[in-house]
Design an enzyme around this catalytic site. Structure first.
Site, mmCIF file in Angstrom:
data_model
loop_
_atom_site.group_PDB
_atom_site.id
_atom_site.type_symbol
_atom_site.label_atom_id
_atom_site.label_comp_id
_atom_site.label_asym_id
_atom_site.label_seq_id
_atom_site.Cartn_x
_atom_site.Cartn_y
_atom_site.Cartn_z
ATOM 1 N N HIS A 35 -29.890 38.386 71.187
ATOM 2 C CA HIS A 35 -28.833 38.805 72.116
ATOM 3 C C HIS A 35 -29.092 38.222 73.505
ATOM 4 C CE1 HIS A 35 -27.369 41.877 69.254
ATOM 5 N NE2 HIS A 35 -28.651 41.946 68.910
ATOM 6 N N HIS A 84 -41.557 36.330 68.545
ATOM 7 C CA HIS A 84 -40.199 36.872 68.396
ATOM 8 C C HIS A 84 -39.412 36.631 69.675
ATOM 9 C CE1 HIS A 84 -36.844 39.393 67.289
ATOM 10 N NE2 HIS A 84 -36.989 40.113 68.378
ATOM 11 N N ASP A 97 -20.785 41.736 73.881
ATOM 12 C CA ASP A 97 -22.055 42.326 73.438
ATOM 13 C C ASP A 97 -22.910 42.768 74.630
ATOM 14 O OD1 ASP A 97 -24.546 42.808 72.257
ATOM 15 O OD2 ASP A 97 -24.947 40.691 71.844
ATOM 16 N N HIS A 119 -20.940 47.271 71.882
ATOM 17 C CA HIS A 119 -22.205 47.091 71.158
ATOM 18 C C HIS A 119 -23.410 47.403 72.036
ATOM 19 C CE1 HIS A 119 -24.896 44.636 68.228
ATOM 20 N NE2 HIS A 119 -24.903 45.934 67.968
ATOM 21 N N HIS A 127 -25.105 40.497 59.757
ATOM 22 C CA HIS A 127 -26.087 41.572 59.912
ATOM 23 C C HIS A 127 -25.542 42.901 59.384
ATOM 24 C CE1 HIS A 127 -28.587 39.386 63.221
ATOM 25 N NE2 HIS A 127 -29.084 39.199 62.028
ATOM 26 N N ASP A 129 -28.874 58.801 54.069
ATOM 27 C CA ASP A 129 -29.319 57.430 53.816
ATOM 28 C C ASP A 129 -28.795 56.476 54.883
ATOM 29 O OD1 ASP A 129 -30.661 58.178 51.452
ATOM 30 O OD2 ASP A 129 -28.761 58.165 50.369
ATOM 31 N N HIS A 160 -20.504 38.124 61.827
ATOM 32 C CA HIS A 160 -21.752 37.584 61.273
ATOM 33 C C HIS A 160 -22.314 38.565 60.254
ATOM 34 C CE1 HIS A 160 -23.148 40.159 64.595
ATOM 35 N NE2 HIS A 160 -24.297 40.256 63.946
ATOM 36 N N ASP A 163 -25.035 60.194 51.624
ATOM 37 C CA ASP A 163 -26.220 60.803 51.020
ATOM 38 C C ASP A 163 -26.155 60.523 49.524
ATOM 39 O OD1 ASP A 163 -28.363 62.256 50.220
ATOM 40 O OD2 ASP A 163 -27.673 64.188 50.963
ATOM 41 N N ASP A 169 -22.036 39.277 68.393
ATOM 42 C CA ASP A 169 -23.376 39.273 68.997
ATOM 43 C C ASP A 169 -23.707 37.836 69.361
ATOM 44 O OD1 ASP A 169 -23.334 41.890 68.303
ATOM 45 O OD2 ASP A 169 -25.013 41.821 66.907
#
Length: 558
Positions: free
Chosen positions: A371, A367, A196, A393, A76, A51, A74, A446, A164
């Protein structure tokens, strides 16, 4: 242990270098450890049935008494997604900004950890004493509000982690990057900069998020029917732009997808989203309104198999069907590795007859990346002027390119450290060197299992997916070792039984003759019997089919 061995600054990543995702960085001085971020990444194609993937924290568990807390840059997933799993075995304080903490708390509540986890809200003005280190923060621009960089003052000097970032001169939420504070940190002196690297291969500057709003509004105006827009749930700036465009074009908005619903709810409660009264409608109401009055905001910008957009494209969503003439906007760039999934979703949408706007943001205008591109990365390097530079990163080629950018602005090659997860950089008396490795790698999740699926299990799954399985069941007499029943051969994913009766009959004969031979030789240990049956049957099947199914002998005695 000598003082010199104790009093050293050690910097390393447990995740997030040489890869996109599962960011986790460690700064240690003597007996104090500070962790920055705790993310997850999504499984690669060969991780069958997995997963998510989180960092291996065995080093932190061995040194749990030294860990002073986890600082989050942050909200995310690749920076907070690992927390529910890590905090179960490493209960330390979490420090994060208001929105980031709101997103984290939802995860902790689902995991039953909210009550036992210490959570501290920080701002860009906070100052934290963490053992012998002091943490301060500075605002950055990213594709989610409340993003910060971290400056850790250590006895050796300042260590800066950018988080980021990009430099957006016209951010939609008017949260400007704190250039003054960054410059002040640079003026004090930066011993090591961790920065980053995601867009280090992209020349120039990353566009402003504000430019996207006008493009989205224009698409909404031109669309004659419904508009379906997929983006990252955590891209709150983009969500606000969709809301604003709905208001201008007098469309109603419905939100589809669990993560999108959660983020919109949390961000609205905390004041990071402004949703006009009466704009939001339930998915069931969509079909009651004219097509040119509706926008559907959903997850699925990466073509994830179970996401809302993918299920709509396959006509398997319970509440929403995409109709010919609908406009679908995919307002995101595919993460490396997801291009095929996105392409498949676009194909299915076009088969339905939808008008699909997708592809790089530079072409579609719907979009922009969160970054910084090369010129922004160089600007950060010039503001901080670090003595040592550690790109983070990004995949290895991105780290390498970031290292070249650092050289181009005057940082000596020998002061740039491109490391893998687990490789440490030690700094003693201002002198840095690569040192020994610490345990680092992937922990696979999993279902409810954390780390119980390893390489051997994955290898078995891969074998099963490629050549199937053959189960051989035999019952032997305990008294004289004779075969009482069987061998019965069960095939799953290897051959279709009705069309391969001759092959399976011969396989049955080989198993029988092998067992008779072993009994005549007085071989009666189960392990030995199973091994011989597997070897004999495996050789025969490979000669006949050029396939190697998993062979599972089951021998019973009565």
């Amino acid at each position: 242990m000598s003082k010199k061995n104790i009093d050293k600054l050690t910097i390393f990543a447990l995740g997030g270098v040489g890869e996109i995702g599962k960011n986790m960085y460690v700064v240690q001085y003597a007996n104090d450890i500070v962790v920055v971020d705790c993310g997850l990444k999504f499984p690669e194609e060969d991780m069958l049935g997995i997963d998510i993937v989180i960092p291996d924290i065995s080093y932190l568990l061995e040194n749990r008494d030294k860990v002073r807390g986890i600082l989050i840059t942050h909200g995310h997933e690749d920076h907070i997604g690992g927390l529910p799993y890590v905090l179960k075995s490493l209960n330390v304080p979490i420090f994060a900004t208001r929105l980031t903490l709101g997103l984290i708390e939802t995860k902790l509540k689902e995991a039953g950890l909210l009550g036992e986890t210490k959570r501290i809200v920080i701002t860009s003005d906070s100052e934290l004493k963490l053992g012998c280190m002091t943490a301060t923060f500075f605002k950055t621009n990213h594709s989610i509000p409340d993003s910060v960089g971290v400056c850790l003052a250590t006895p050796e000097g300042n260590v800066v982690h950018t988080g980021d970032f990009k430099f957006d001169q016209t951010p939609v939420n008017e949260q400007y990057a704190d250039l003054h504070r960054m410059a002040a940190i640079g003026q004090q002196g930066v011993l090591a900069l961790l920065s980053d690297s995601t867009n280090s291969e992209r020349p120039g500057y990353t566009g402003s998020e504000r430019s996207v709003g006008a493009e989205i509004e224009e698409v909404f105006r031109k669309a004659k029917q419904r508009v379906i827009i997929a983006t990252f749930a955590s891209n709150i700036h983009r969500v606000q732009q969709v809301i604003d465009a709905c208001q201008v074009t007098r469309r109603k908005l419905t939100v589809i997808g669990r993560s999108m619903v959660n983020v919109v709810s949390i961000a609205s409660e905390l004041g990071y989203l402004n949703v006009p009264d009466g704009m939001l409608i339930e998915p069931e109401e969509v079909n009651k309104l004219a097509g040119d009055r509706v926008v559907i905001l959903c997850t699925g910008s990466q073509g994830e198999p179970m996401s809302a957009l993918t299920r709509m494209a396959r006509s398997t969503h319970r509440k929403i069907d995409i109709l010919p003439g609908d406009t679908v906007i995919i307002a995101a760039t595919p993460i490396p590795g997801n291009e095929r999934y996105v392409g498949r979703t676009v194909d299915e949408l076009m088969r339905i007859g939808a008008h699909v706007i997708y592809g790089p943001g530079s072409i579609t205008g719907v979009h922009v990346s969160g970054h910084g591109s090369q010129e922004e990365l160089k600007l950060m390097l010039n503001i901080m002027r670090p003595k040592y530079f550690i790109p983070i990163h990004g995949e290895y080629r991105m780290l390498r390119q970031h290292g070249l950018l650092a050289e181009s602005v005057g940082i000596p090659r020998e002061d740039i450290f491109i490391v893998d997860n687990g490789e440490t950089v030690e700094i003693v008396d201002g002198v840095a060197r690569k040192a020994s490795k610490v345990p680092a790698g992937n922990v696979l999740i999993d279902g409810l299992g954390v780390g119980d699926v390893g390489n051997i299990v994955l290898r078995d799954r891969k074998l099963l997916s490629q050549d199937g399985i053959l189960v051989v069941v035999v019952t032997l007499s305990k008294q004289d070792g004779k075969i009482l029943s069987g061998p019965d051969i069960i095939s799953r994913g290897f051959v279709y039984v009705r069309e391969s009766e001759g092959l399976l009959d011969e396989a049955n004969r080989i198993v029988t003759s092998t067992l008779h031979r072993l009994m005549n030789e007085n071989v009666n240990e189960w392990a030995s019997l199973k091994t011989h049956v597997k070897d004999a049957l495996g050789r025969f099947l490979y000669e006949q089919t050029r396939r190697r199914p998993m062979i599972l002998p089951i021998i019973m005695e009565v």
